[in-house]
Write a protein that holds these residues in place. Structure first.
Motif, short mmCIF file in Angstrom:
data_model
loop_
_atom_site.label_atom_id
_atom_site.label_comp_id
_atom_site.label_asym_id
_atom_site.label_seq_id
_atom_site.Cartn_x
_atom_site.Cartn_y
_atom_site.Cartn_z
N ASP A 49 0.80 -1.01 -0.03
CA ASP A 49 0.01 0.09 0.01
C ASP A 49 0.77 1.12 -0.12
O ASP A 49 0.50 2.36 -0.61
CB ASP A 49 -1.11 0.05 1.06
CG ASP A 49 -1.96 -0.68 0.82
OD1 ASP A 49 -2.50 -1.26 -0.14
OD2 ASP A 49 -2.73 -1.38 2.18
N PRO B 68 -13.04 -0.21 4.86
CA PRO B 68 -12.92 0.50 3.77
C PRO B 68 -13.13 1.90 3.85
O PRO B 68 -14.29 2.23 4.42
CB PRO B 68 -13.66 -0.34 2.50
CG PRO B 68 -14.32 -1.62 3.46
CD PRO B 68 -13.70 -1.41 4.81
N ILE C 225 -6.38 3.80 -3.20
CA ILE C 225 -7.24 2.71 -2.69
C ILE C 225 -6.08 1.75 -2.20
O ILE C 225 -5.05 1.22 -2.49
CB ILE C 225 -7.84 2.03 -4.01
CG1 ILE C 225 -8.88 3.10 -4.69
CG2 ILE C 225 -8.41 0.87 -3.77
CD1 ILE C 225 -9.91 3.40 -3.83
N ARG C 226 -6.49 1.37 -0.78
CA ARG C 226 -5.64 0.37 -0.13
C ARG C 226 -6.07 -1.10 -0.26
O ARG C 226 -7.07 -1.13 -0.58
CB ARG C 226 -5.72 0.67 1.34
CG ARG C 226 -5.17 2.01 1.76
CD ARG C 226 -5.53 2.31 3.27
NE ARG C 226 -6.92 2.14 3.35
CZ ARG C 226 -7.64 1.95 4.70
NH1 ARG C 226 -6.58 2.10 5.68
NH2 ARG C 226 -8.64 1.79 4.51
N ARG C 227 -5.33 -2.04 -0.32
CA ARG C 227 -5.55 -3.37 -0.42
C ARG C 227 -5.81 -3.92 0.83
O ARG C 227 -5.54 -3.30 1.87
CB ARG C 227 -4.47 -4.14 -1.29
CG ARG C 227 -4.15 -3.73 -2.69
CD ARG C 227 -5.66 -3.68 -3.47
NE ARG C 227 -5.80 -5.31 -3.80
CZ ARG C 227 -5.31 -5.88 -4.48
NH1 ARG C 227 -4.20 -5.23 -5.62
NH2 ARG C 227 -5.62 -6.97 -4.90
N ARG C 228 -6.97 -4.74 0.87
CA ARG C 228 -7.37 -5.39 2.04
C ARG C 228 -6.13 -6.18 3.05
O ARG C 228 -5.36 -6.80 2.55
CB ARG C 228 -8.36 -6.86 1.80
CG ARG C 228 -8.92 -7.00 2.91
CD ARG C 228 -10.31 -8.13 2.35
NE ARG C 228 -10.64 -8.59 3.38
CZ ARG C 228 -10.40 -9.75 4.16
NH1 ARG C 228 -9.30 -10.56 3.82
NH2 ARG C 228 -10.94 -10.44 5.37
N TRP D 212 -11.70 -4.97 -1.54
CA TRP D 212 -11.68 -5.83 -0.27
C TRP D 212 -12.58 -6.91 -0.52
O TRP D 212 -12.05 -8.00 -0.42
CB TRP D 212 -11.87 -4.99 0.78
CG TRP D 212 -10.82 -4.03 0.96
CD1 TRP D 212 -9.87 -3.21 0.25
CD2 TRP D 212 -10.47 -3.37 2.25
NE1 TRP D 212 -9.07 -2.46 1.09
CE2 TRP D 212 -9.40 -2.53 2.30
CE3 TRP D 212 -11.00 -3.63 3.65
CZ2 TRP D 212 -8.86 -1.62 3.27
CZ3 TRP D 212 -10.59 -2.81 4.80
CH2 TRP D 212 -9.41 -1.93 4.74
N GLU E 71 -12.82 1.14 -2.58
CA GLU E 71 -12.24 0.26 -1.40
C GLU E 71 -13.06 -1.02 -1.16
O GLU E 71 -12.31 -2.01 -0.94
CB GLU E 71 -11.61 1.16 -0.59
CG GLU E 71 -10.24 0.71 0.13
CD GLU E 71 -9.53 1.70 1.00
OE1 GLU E 71 -8.76 2.50 0.44
OE2 GLU E 71 -9.99 1.65 2.15
N GLU F 203 -14.70 6.78 -6.38
CA GLU F 203 -14.83 6.77 -4.90
C GLU F 203 -15.93 7.35 -4.53
O GLU F 203 -16.32 7.49 -3.28
CB GLU F 203 -13.38 7.57 -4.43
CG GLU F 203 -12.09 6.52 -4.81
CD GLU F 203 -10.97 7.49 -4.55
OE1 GLU F 203 -10.80 7.98 -3.36
OE2 GLU F 203 -10.07 7.25 -5.29
N VAL G 218 -6.87 1.31 -8.76
CA VAL G 218 -6.52 -0.02 -7.96
C VAL G 218 -5.26 -0.59 -8.11
O VAL G 218 -4.61 -1.26 -7.12
CB VAL G 218 -7.71 -1.00 -8.44
CG1 VAL G 218 -7.40 -2.38 -7.61
CG2 VAL G 218 -9.15 -0.38 -8.14
#
Ligand SMILES: O=P(O)(O)OC[C@@H](O)[C@@H](O)c1c[nH]c2ccccc12
Length: 407
Positions: free
Chosen positions: A94, A131, A104-107, A140, A136, A329, A279
């Protein structure tokens, strides 16, 4: 021990970033070494994409550790150590994505073990992980979904299935031919039942009927939503349309987070896939584009703003870029986005690279089509305005203000 291990990773990561990771090939390979630790190579190669994150703990727990050593899964301290590693890798990725402007962060795979004493920043960033926006959240969920699907369909079985799948259709060729034939941007007509922003668009939704009506109306290609949770789509719809005698090339409209999905989409009849720059970090995009080329898929790379467009213009091998007028978003739609991203030097570079641009979302009227065509698009992606019409064939006629069907 954990503290030491984590601070080493933290230190290495920052020294790599400071030594301009993105430009310096030697630091890049160091970085790969550092972060690819628990990953199993897919296709006999390493990737820094989400494959790294999603499977290693499961494999560990079942005692099938990847890499060179075999680990006794009952060894709690080793499991803990690896859990920390995996969690840190998620945070590192991330961080890396953030350096490319990706919000966008990953899970996170799991929370770190309770006794974890790691870099303060890691904890801060991942605390209370939930999220932050709809994109996001979708991503996830997709990570979880893909991890489960991969257990049912291994990459090896998908590769086997590819041997008997029909050859891909020429997605870009169809768009170009349509532009030549009609003088309008080639239409990618979207088979879309619902969306998180608009709710259900068509109650009596029969995907095959809609697809046939689009083809009759002169669509060059079709886009089929396959996400079920947020868009009420499915891979069954994609397959059914492919098997119903529709000739248009098909875009699998999915949230791709893992290279495995590319293989899966191809086995289900896709000719093209969507790669969302908001993403996927650059390395993932490059890697996935290579896989697409290898298995005959066309990649439509989607951008929403200048930062994403500029990132994609530095990557070789991109032939098709979609400019989404909808911010995924916030759901805000503004068709002047397409125009803005094609102005000045950017537009020049796109023409030099011979990239075809697709204007995506929020197009309803002949004036909208003229506006994005004037801005330089050679193709458009349209869902809502045509899927909502009782007869989608007529919907296409109204959208263009003209009959563009084949004579
Ligand atoms: O229904 P619209 O506003 O005509 O939009 C179609 C298409 O552009 C949109 O569905 C879309 C564009 N990019 C996406 C990414 C994921 C899901 C959906 C999309």
């Amino acid at each position: 021990m954990e503290g030491l291990a984590s601070s080493r990773v933290w230190f290495d990561f920052h020294s790599l970033l400071n030594s301009s990771y993105t430009q310096n090939p030697s630091s890049r390979s160091n970085f790969r070494k550092l972060i690819s630790f628990p990953s199993a190579p897919i296709d006999g190669r390493r990737t820094t994409n989400s494959c790294v994150r999603s499977r290693s703990m499961n494999q560990l727990k079942s005692g099938t550790l990847v890499g060179s050593s075999i680990v006794d899964p009952s060894s709690e301290s080793i499991l803990d150590e690896l859990k920390i590693k995996e969690w840190e890798i998620g945070a590192l990725k991330d961080e890396l994505a953030a350096t490319q402007g990706i919000r966008i962060r990953r899970r996170p795979p799991t929370n770190p073990p309770l006794h974890y004493v790691g870099a303060f920043e890691f904890r801060l960033q991942n605390e209370g992980s939930s999220p932050r926006n709809i994109l996001e959240e979708i991503v996830w969920n997709k990570d979880v979904e893909v991890t489960q699907m991969k257990e049912k369909h291994t990459i090896y079985s998908l590769k086997k299935a590819l041997e008997s799948v029909h050859p891909p259709r020429d997605f870009i060729g169809a768009l170009k031919a349509s532009y030549q034939r009609t003088g309008f941007p080639g239409l990618i007509a979207e088979v879309k039942k619902a969306s998180p922003s608009r709710g259900v668009l068509r109650e009596d939704f029969d995907p095959v009927e809609v697809a046939k009506a689009y083809e009759k109306g002169g669509a060059a290609c079709l886009s089929v939503l396959t996400d079920s949770k947020y868009f009420q789509g499915s891979f069954e719809n994609l397959e059914a349309i492919r098997n119903a005698g529709v000739q248009c090339p098909l875009l699998c409209k999915e949230f791709i987070v893992d290279a495995w999905q590319l293989y899966y989409a191809r086995t289900k009849g896709a000719d093209a896939v969507l790669l969302i720059a908001a993403v996927l970090p650059d390395l993932d995009i490059k890697y996935m584009i290579q896989i697409c080329k290898m298995i005959g898929l066309t990649a439509l790379v989607e951008v929403h703003d200048e930062i994403e467009m500029d990132r994609m213009l530095t990557i070789d091998g991109i032939e098709l870029i979609g400019i989404n007028n909808r911010n995924l978003e916030t759901f805000k739609v503004d068709i002047s986005n397409t125009k803005r991203l094609l102005e000045g030097e950017r537009g020049e570079k796109i023409r030099q690279k011979d990239i075809i641009v697709v204007g995506e979302s929020g197009l309803f009227t002949p004036a909208d089509i003229a506006y994005v065509q004037e801005a330089g698009v050679k193709a458009i992606l349209v869902g809502e305005s045509i899927v909502k019409q009782k007869d989608p064939t007529q919907g296409i006629r109204q959208l263009f203000g003209k009959d563009i069907s084949h004579p």
